[in-house]
Design a protein around this motif. Structure first.
Motif, PDB file in Angstrom:
ATOM      1  N   ALA A 260       0.815  -1.221   0.000  1.00 44.11           N
ATOM      2  CA  ALA A 260       0.000   0.000   0.000  1.00 44.11           C
ATOM      3  C   ALA A 260       0.843   1.263   0.000  1.00 44.11           C
ATOM      4  O   ALA A 260       0.296   2.378  -0.077  1.00 44.11           O
ATOM      5  CB  ALA A 260      -0.933   0.002   1.213  1.00 44.11           C
ATOM      6  N   GLY A 261       2.169   1.119   0.107  1.00 44.91           N
ATOM      7  CA  GLY A 261       3.043   2.284   0.094  1.00 44.91           C
ATOM      8  C   GLY A 261       3.216   2.959   1.435  1.00 44.91           C
ATOM      9  O   GLY A 261       3.852   4.012   1.527  1.00 44.91           O
ATOM     10  N   ARG A 262       2.667   2.348   2.489  1.00 42.00           N
ATOM     11  CA  ARG A 262       2.822   2.946   3.825  1.00 42.00           C
ATOM     12  C   ARG A 262       4.213   2.690   4.394  1.00 42.00           C
ATOM     13  O   ARG A 262       4.695   3.440   5.238  1.00 42.00           O
ATOM     14  CB  ARG A 262       1.748   2.392   4.763  1.00 42.00           C
ATOM     15  CG  ARG A 262       0.334   2.833   4.417  1.00 42.00           C
ATOM     16  CD  ARG A 262      -0.667   2.335   5.440  1.00 42.00           C
ATOM     17  NE  ARG A 262      -0.836   0.895   5.405  1.00 42.00           N
ATOM     18  CZ  ARG A 262      -1.740   0.258   4.661  1.00 42.00           C
ATOM     19  NH1 ARG A 262      -2.559   0.963   3.872  1.00 42.00           N
ATOM     20  NH2 ARG A 262      -1.847  -1.059   4.677  1.00 42.00           N
ATOM     21  N   LEU A 263       4.835   1.613   3.941  1.00 39.62           N
ATOM     22  CA  LEU A 263       6.209   1.293   4.318  1.00 39.62           C
ATOM     23  C   LEU A 263       6.985   0.953   3.057  1.00 39.62           C
ATOM     24  O   LEU A 263       6.399   0.523   2.050  1.00 39.62           O
ATOM     25  CB  LEU A 263       6.248   0.102   5.286  1.00 39.62           C
ATOM     26  CG  LEU A 263       5.687   0.293   6.697  1.00 39.62           C
ATOM     27  CD1 LEU A 263       5.679  -1.028   7.449  1.00 39.62           C
ATOM     28  CD2 LEU A 263       6.480   1.340   7.482  1.00 39.62           C
ATOM     29  N   LEU A 264       8.287   1.091   3.128  1.00 38.12           N
ATOM     30  CA  LEU A 264       9.119   0.684   1.998  1.00 38.12           C
ATOM     31  C   LEU A 264      10.305  -0.124   2.495  1.00 38.12           C
ATOM     32  O   LEU A 264      10.734  -0.002   3.644  1.00 38.12           O
ATOM     33  CB  LEU A 264       9.581   1.899   1.191  1.00 38.12           C
ATOM     34  CG  LEU A 264      10.372   3.003   1.889  1.00 38.12           C
ATOM     35  CD1 LEU A 264      11.865   2.663   1.930  1.00 38.12           C
ATOM     36  CD2 LEU A 264      10.183   4.321   1.164  1.00 38.12           C
ATOM     37  N   ILE A 265      10.811  -0.977   1.604  1.00 38.30           N
ATOM     38  CA  ILE A 265      11.976  -1.816   1.890  1.00 38.30           C
ATOM     39  C   ILE A 265      13.123  -1.287   1.030  1.00 38.30           C
ATOM     40  O   ILE A 265      13.174  -1.555  -0.178  1.00 38.30           O
ATOM     41  CB  ILE A 265      11.705  -3.298   1.558  1.00 38.30           C
ATOM     42  CG1 ILE A 265      10.471  -3.796   2.303  1.00 38.30           C
ATOM     43  CG2 ILE A 265      12.919  -4.152   1.904  1.00 38.30           C
ATOM     44  CD1 ILE A 265      10.071  -5.215   1.930  1.00 38.30           C
ATOM     45  N   PRO A 266      14.064  -0.556   1.607  1.00 36.05           N
ATOM     46  CA  PRO A 266      15.124   0.046   0.784  1.00 36.05           C
ATOM     47  C   PRO A 266      16.143  -0.964   0.265  1.00 36.05           C
ATOM     48  O   PRO A 266      16.711  -0.777  -0.815  1.00 36.05           O
ATOM     49  CB  PRO A 266      15.768   1.047   1.739  1.00 36.05           C
ATOM     50  CG  PRO A 266      15.513   0.487   3.098  1.00 36.05           C
ATOM     51  CD  PRO A 266      14.186  -0.180   3.020  1.00 36.05           C
ATOM     52  N   PHE A 267      16.386  -2.017   1.056  1.00 32.45           N
ATOM     53  CA  PHE A 267      17.343  -3.043   0.657  1.00 32.45           C
ATOM     54  C   PHE A 267      16.706  -4.408   0.893  1.00 32.45           C
ATOM     55  O   PHE A 267      16.347  -4.745   2.020  1.00 32.45           O
ATOM     56  CB  PHE A 267      18.648  -2.919   1.456  1.00 32.45           C
ATOM     57  CG  PHE A 267      19.276  -1.564   1.337  1.00 32.45           C
ATOM     58  CD1 PHE A 267      19.954  -1.197   0.178  1.00 32.45           C
ATOM     59  CD2 PHE A 267      19.173  -0.643   2.370  1.00 32.45           C
ATOM     60  CE1 PHE A 267      20.525   0.068   0.071  1.00 32.45           C
ATOM     61  CE2 PHE A 267      19.749   0.609   2.265  1.00 32.45           C
ATOM     62  CZ  PHE A 267      20.421   0.971   1.107  1.00 32.45           C
ATOM     63  N   ASN A 309       5.958 -13.554   0.408  1.00 33.49           N
ATOM     64  CA  ASN A 309       7.216 -13.045   0.954  1.00 33.49           C
ATOM     65  C   ASN A 309       8.318 -13.083  -0.102  1.00 33.49           C
ATOM     66  O   ASN A 309       9.105 -12.135  -0.222  1.00 33.49           O
ATOM     67  CB  ASN A 309       7.640 -13.869   2.171  1.00 33.49           C
ATOM     68  CG  ASN A 309       6.809 -13.560   3.413  1.00 33.49           C
ATOM     69  OD1 ASN A 309       5.926 -12.712   3.386  1.00 33.49           O
ATOM     70  ND2 ASN A 309       7.086 -14.262   4.497  1.00 33.49           N
ATOM     71  N   ALA A 310       8.368 -14.196  -0.846  1.00 34.17           N
ATOM     72  CA  ALA A 310       9.389 -14.324  -1.871  1.00 34.17           C
ATOM     73  C   ALA A 310       9.203 -13.279  -2.973  1.00 34.17           C
ATOM     74  O   ALA A 310      10.170 -12.688  -3.471  1.00 34.17           O
ATOM     75  CB  ALA A 310       9.343 -15.733  -2.472  1.00 34.17           C
ATOM     76  N   GLN A 311       7.940 -13.023  -3.365  1.00 33.90           N
ATOM     77  CA  GLN A 311       7.667 -12.009  -4.382  1.00 33.90           C
ATOM     78  C   GLN A 311       8.038 -10.614  -3.879  1.00 33.90           C
ATOM     79  O   GLN A 311       8.530  -9.789  -4.660  1.00 33.90           O
ATOM     80  CB  GLN A 311       6.186 -12.051  -4.750  1.00 33.90           C
ATOM     81  CG  GLN A 311       5.755 -13.316  -5.446  1.00 33.90           C
ATOM     82  CD  GLN A 311       4.240 -13.401  -5.645  1.00 33.90           C
ATOM     83  OE1 GLN A 311       3.534 -12.401  -5.487  1.00 33.90           O
ATOM     84  NE2 GLN A 311       3.747 -14.594  -5.972  1.00 33.90           N
ATOM     85  N   LEU A 312       7.788 -10.377  -2.603  1.00 31.66           N
ATOM     86  CA  LEU A 312       8.097  -9.066  -2.016  1.00 31.66           C
ATOM     87  C   LEU A 312       9.581  -8.745  -2.079  1.00 31.66           C
ATOM     88  O   LEU A 312       9.977  -7.582  -2.213  1.00 31.66           O
ATOM     89  CB  LEU A 312       7.611  -9.039  -0.555  1.00 31.66           C
ATOM     90  CG  LEU A 312       7.593  -7.695   0.172  1.00 31.66           C
ATOM     91  CD1 LEU A 312       6.539  -6.786  -0.440  1.00 31.66           C
ATOM     92  CD2 LEU A 312       7.316  -7.916   1.657  1.00 31.66           C
ATOM     93  N   LEU A 313      10.388  -9.784  -1.999  1.00 31.52           N
ATOM     94  CA  LEU A 313      11.838  -9.598  -1.941  1.00 31.52           C
ATOM     95  C   LEU A 313      12.521  -9.860  -3.280  1.00 31.52           C
ATOM     96  O   LEU A 313      13.757  -9.785  -3.351  1.00 31.52           O
ATOM     97  CB  LEU A 313      12.418 -10.539  -0.880  1.00 31.52           C
ATOM     98  CG  LEU A 313      11.897 -10.294   0.551  1.00 31.52           C
ATOM     99  CD1 LEU A 313      12.300 -11.430   1.456  1.00 31.52           C
ATOM    100  CD2 LEU A 313      12.388  -8.960   1.066  1.00 31.52           C
ATOM    101  N   ALA A 314      11.728 -10.154  -4.287  1.00 29.40           N
ATOM    102  CA  ALA A 314      12.310 -10.461  -5.616  1.00 29.40           C
ATOM    103  C   ALA A 314      12.914  -9.209  -6.251  1.00 29.40           C
ATOM    104  O   ALA A 314      12.420  -8.079  -6.045  1.00 29.40           O
ATOM    105  CB  ALA A 314      11.254 -11.060  -6.493  1.00 29.40           C
TER     106      ALA A 314
END
Length: 314
Positions: A260-267, A309-314
């Protein structure tokens, strides 16, 4: 052993301790103020103790009364819980779920709400958040979702998925003069930590994550110590959402916020938890059709979460 005081006297005393006056207690119990006074006198006579003292129109508890009232309140709460469990047991349209607090709040409950609305809108679901494992001989719990720490007994247990921790922050936290070009740049911001001890070993920590990224964790954290630590993962996530720092938290619990864009994963460097989440159930659980349906759905949902989870980190 001396006989217990009359139950009615104990009930009246318990209500009086939560009321501002005898009149208020009388209204709550549906009896007269005189009857309240009689029951209090009977209780004090039975116990041979002064539990109350009059203060104008009010009644205050003495020091002994306060101690005894605390025990009475606990006892009546246990009775109310036991009554509620009996009532739930008589209702075939019930489902009781116990889970770790953060797993329940940040992952399970929203998914169960959707499942209920779609397929079982008339089902009554009770959620119980607890780190302690439920006592099947006392509590009416159908399912327990927990962190598999020891694997002593695999009977009536199935693995759901193994989660991982990822660094996240609110977009509002980031500053133009503190760009994130490499993992060490996160140290320019406050770090939020989670410590599950003493119940469980804590999840992989910032020191582990920085080390996995090739950063000298000991030197880095010595120069930038962590000053904000939470005992529950969902509290760490809430702090990150509020823009209070970077959090290293479970991917499953922040998936919706990231999408939803409320958080982001920079790395996208993730560290797996040492153990998976598991689903446990009471031996008699599958006698109820709604429990069989929930079991099938959650096992599939656990596998799907691993894929997400795997898709999120792909």
């Amino acid at each position: 052993m001396n006989p217990l005081p009359p139950l009615r006297s104990l009930q009246v005393f318990e209500v009086v301790g939560h009321s501002r006056s005898l009149a208020e207690a009388a209204r709550r119990l549906g009896i007269s103020s005189g009857a309240i006074s009689q029951q209090l006198k009977l209780l004090e006579t039975t116990l041979d103790a002064n539990l109350t003292v009059k203060d104008g129109r009010q009644v205050r508890l003495t020091a002994a009364g306060q101690r005894f009232h605390g025990a009475c309140t606990t006892a009546f709460e246990l009775l109310r819980e036991a009554q509620a469990e009996l009532e739930r047991a008589r209702n075939d349209a019930n489902l009781s779920i116990s889970a770790l607090p953060s797993v329940l709040t940040a992952w399970l409950a929203p998914l169960v709400f959707d499942w209920q609305d779609r397929y079982h809108p008339t089902l009554n679901i009770q959620f119980k958040a607890s780190h302690a494992e439920p006592d099947s001989d006392v509590e009416d719990i159908d399912f327990r979702i927990t962190y598999d720490t020891t694997r002593p007994n695999r009977q009536n247990t199935i693995e759901l998925f193994t989660d991982c921790v990822v660094p996240v922050c609110s977009p509002a936290l980031l500053r133009p003069n503190a760009a994130l070009n490499q993992p060490a740049d996160i140290l320019r911001y406050p770090l939020l930590a989670t410590d599950w001890r003493p119940k469980f070993a804590s999840p992989p920590a910032w020191a582990d994550w920085f080390a996995a990224c090739g950063v000298d964790a000991r030197k880095a954290l010595a120069a930038h110590p962590i000053r904000r630590t939470f005992s529950l993962s969902h509290m760490t996530i809430e702090s990150a959402l509020a823009g209070q720092g970077f959090a290293l938290v479970q991917a499953s619990m922040v998936y919706a916020d990231v999408m939803a864009g409320r958080l982001l994963i920079p790395f996208k460097r993730a560290l797996p938890l040492p153990r998976p989440y598991v689903l446990k159930w009471h031996p008699d659980t599958f006698h109820k059709p709604q429990c069989r349906a929930f079991h099938r759905w959650l096992v599939v949902r656990g596998k799907h979460q691993a894929e997400l989870n795997a898709q999120l980190l792909a």
